[in-house]
Write a protein that holds these residues in place. Structure first.
Motif, PDB file in Angstrom:
ATOM      1  N   TRP A  61      70.139 -23.052 -30.109  1.00 50.71           N
ATOM      2  CA  TRP A  61      70.945 -24.526 -30.283  1.00 50.71           C
ATOM      3  C   TRP A  61      70.485 -24.979 -31.630  1.00 50.71           C
ATOM      4  CZ3 TRP A  61      68.712 -26.483 -24.898  1.00 50.71           C
ATOM      5  CH2 TRP A  61      69.530 -25.920 -23.825  1.00 50.71           C
ATOM      6  N   GLU A  62      69.789 -24.204 -32.491  1.00 51.32           N
ATOM      7  CA  GLU A  62      69.397 -24.629 -34.029  1.00 51.32           C
ATOM      8  C   GLU A  62      68.833 -25.840 -34.053  1.00 51.32           C
ATOM      9  OE1 GLU A  62      73.117 -24.184 -35.934  1.00 51.32           O
ATOM     10  OE2 GLU A  62      72.850 -21.938 -36.047  1.00 51.32           O
ATOM     11  N   LEU A  63      67.771 -25.931 -33.078  1.00 50.65           N
ATOM     12  CA  LEU A  63      66.658 -27.172 -32.949  1.00 50.65           C
ATOM     13  C   LEU A  63      65.320 -26.506 -33.294  1.00 50.65           C
ATOM     14  CD1 LEU A  63      68.350 -28.842 -29.879  1.00 50.65           C
ATOM     15  CD2 LEU A  63      68.351 -29.917 -32.300  1.00 50.65           C
ATOM     16  N   PRO A  64      64.482 -27.625 -33.931  1.00 53.25           N
ATOM     17  CA  PRO A  64      63.015 -26.890 -34.066  1.00 53.25           C
ATOM     18  C   PRO A  64      62.234 -27.396 -32.862  1.00 53.25           C
ATOM     19  CG  PRO A  64      63.620 -29.348 -34.850  1.00 53.25           C
ATOM     20  CD  PRO A  64      64.903 -28.690 -34.542  1.00 53.25           C
ATOM     21  N   VAL A  65      61.328 -26.620 -32.652  1.00 57.19           N
ATOM     22  CA  VAL A  65      60.550 -26.308 -31.373  1.00 57.19           C
ATOM     23  C   VAL A  65      59.123 -26.939 -31.889  1.00 57.19           C
ATOM     24  CG1 VAL A  65      59.416 -25.152 -29.469  1.00 57.19           C
ATOM     25  CG2 VAL A  65      61.837 -24.512 -30.517  1.00 57.19           C
ATOM     26  N   LEU A  66      58.683 -28.190 -31.260  1.00 54.34           N
ATOM     27  CA  LEU A  66      57.340 -28.957 -31.546  1.00 54.34           C
ATOM     28  C   LEU A  66      56.384 -28.624 -30.323  1.00 54.34           C
ATOM     29  CD1 LEU A  66      58.722 -32.372 -32.340  1.00 54.34           C
ATOM     30  CD2 LEU A  66      58.588 -30.254 -34.007  1.00 54.34           C
ATOM     31  N   ALA A  67      55.284 -28.086 -30.302  1.00 53.81           N
ATOM     32  CA  ALA A  67      54.342 -28.218 -29.479  1.00 53.81           C
ATOM     33  C   ALA A  67      53.709 -29.475 -29.338  1.00 53.81           C
ATOM     34  CB  ALA A  67      53.180 -27.184 -29.950  1.00 53.81           C
ATOM     35  N   ALA A  68      54.344 -30.540 -29.000  1.00 54.41           N
ATOM     36  CA  ALA A  68      54.110 -31.903 -28.925  1.00 54.41           C
ATOM     37  C   ALA A  68      53.145 -32.265 -27.586  1.00 54.41           C
ATOM     38  CB  ALA A  68      55.446 -32.623 -28.791  1.00 54.41           C
TER      39      ALA A  68
END
Ligand SMILES: [Zn+2]
Ligand SMILES: [Zn+2]
Length: 219
Positions: free
Chosen positions: A137-144
């Motif tokens: 999806w071309e989205l950043p992945v955050l370990a939020a």
């Protein structure tokens, strides 16, 4: 297309050659509209709230899953979780992307692992799925998200117990903008709602939930 080296048997039907054979992969119980707009439950016609989610305080805007959590999907998820079949994350992401359009969000995050289970398994399926979806999806992945404590196992707990167990179980780092929360299975929605609540408190403007599978209530 999907060539898994190990194990040599399909997790669903036992045929040799792949972790999930092509036949089983193509016959997964895909969830198709009409769905509840809010919680993603299959419904007789499109509704904004359904009998499963009406009257519940859910901290997410919407939840969507690619497939129903039936016997075969249960076997796949169990193999993925317990045996660390890495390539299943890519296959799972393909199944999700085929069923669910990329969400209009700024970033993806994932339900964080229970520390004990992470140590046992050495991998975290929800994070792997989020990473694979982030690429597609071309989205950043955050370990939020983090866990405030190691809660009791959800398996075998009643619905009321599950909801009690997960309340306040998560903390979130600053989460600006809108977020899509990724997990492997949506069961009662309690985990997703508790995690979404932590993200909202940390500043997220909205949280959407995407999972590979969803448990369906009978009747
Ligand atoms: Zn099979
Ligand atoms: Zn609903």
């Amino acid at each position: 297309m999907l060539e898994f080296l190990l194990p040599q048997r399909c997790l669903c039907c036992g045929s040799t050659g792949a972790s999930v054979c092509a036949r089983c992969l193509s016959s997964l119980p895909r969830l198709e509209p009409p769905l509840c707009d809010r919680c993603g439950a299959p419904t007789a016609w499109p509704v904004r709230r359904c009998s499963e989610c009406s009257g519940r305080r859910l901290a997410f805007e919407s939840a969507r899953a690619a497939v129903a959590y039936d016997e075969n999907v249960r076997a796949i998820v169990a193999g993925w979780k317990e045996h660390g079949l890495r390539r299943l994350a890519a296959a799972a992401a393909d199944v999700v992307v085929a069923a669910i359009p990329g969400p209009p969000v700024d970033a993806l995050t994932f339900v964080p692992p229970d520390r004990e289970r992470l140590l046992q398994r050495g991998h975290h399926p929800a994070e792997r799925l989020a990473q694979e979806l982030g690429k597609r999806w071309e989205l950043p992945v955050l370990a939020a998200l983090g866990r405030t404590r190691s809660g009791p196992r959800q398996r075998g707990s009643s619905l009321a117990e599950r909801r009690r167990n997960v309340r306040g179980a998560f903390t979130a780092r600053a989460a600006p903008g809108s977020i899509c929360l990724v997990d492997d299975v949506y069961t009662s929605g309690a985990t997703a709602s508790a995690a979404a609540s932590a993200l909202r408190k940390a500043g997220a403007s909205g949280v959407r939930v995407v999972t590979l599978a969803r448990a369906l209530r009978l009747g």
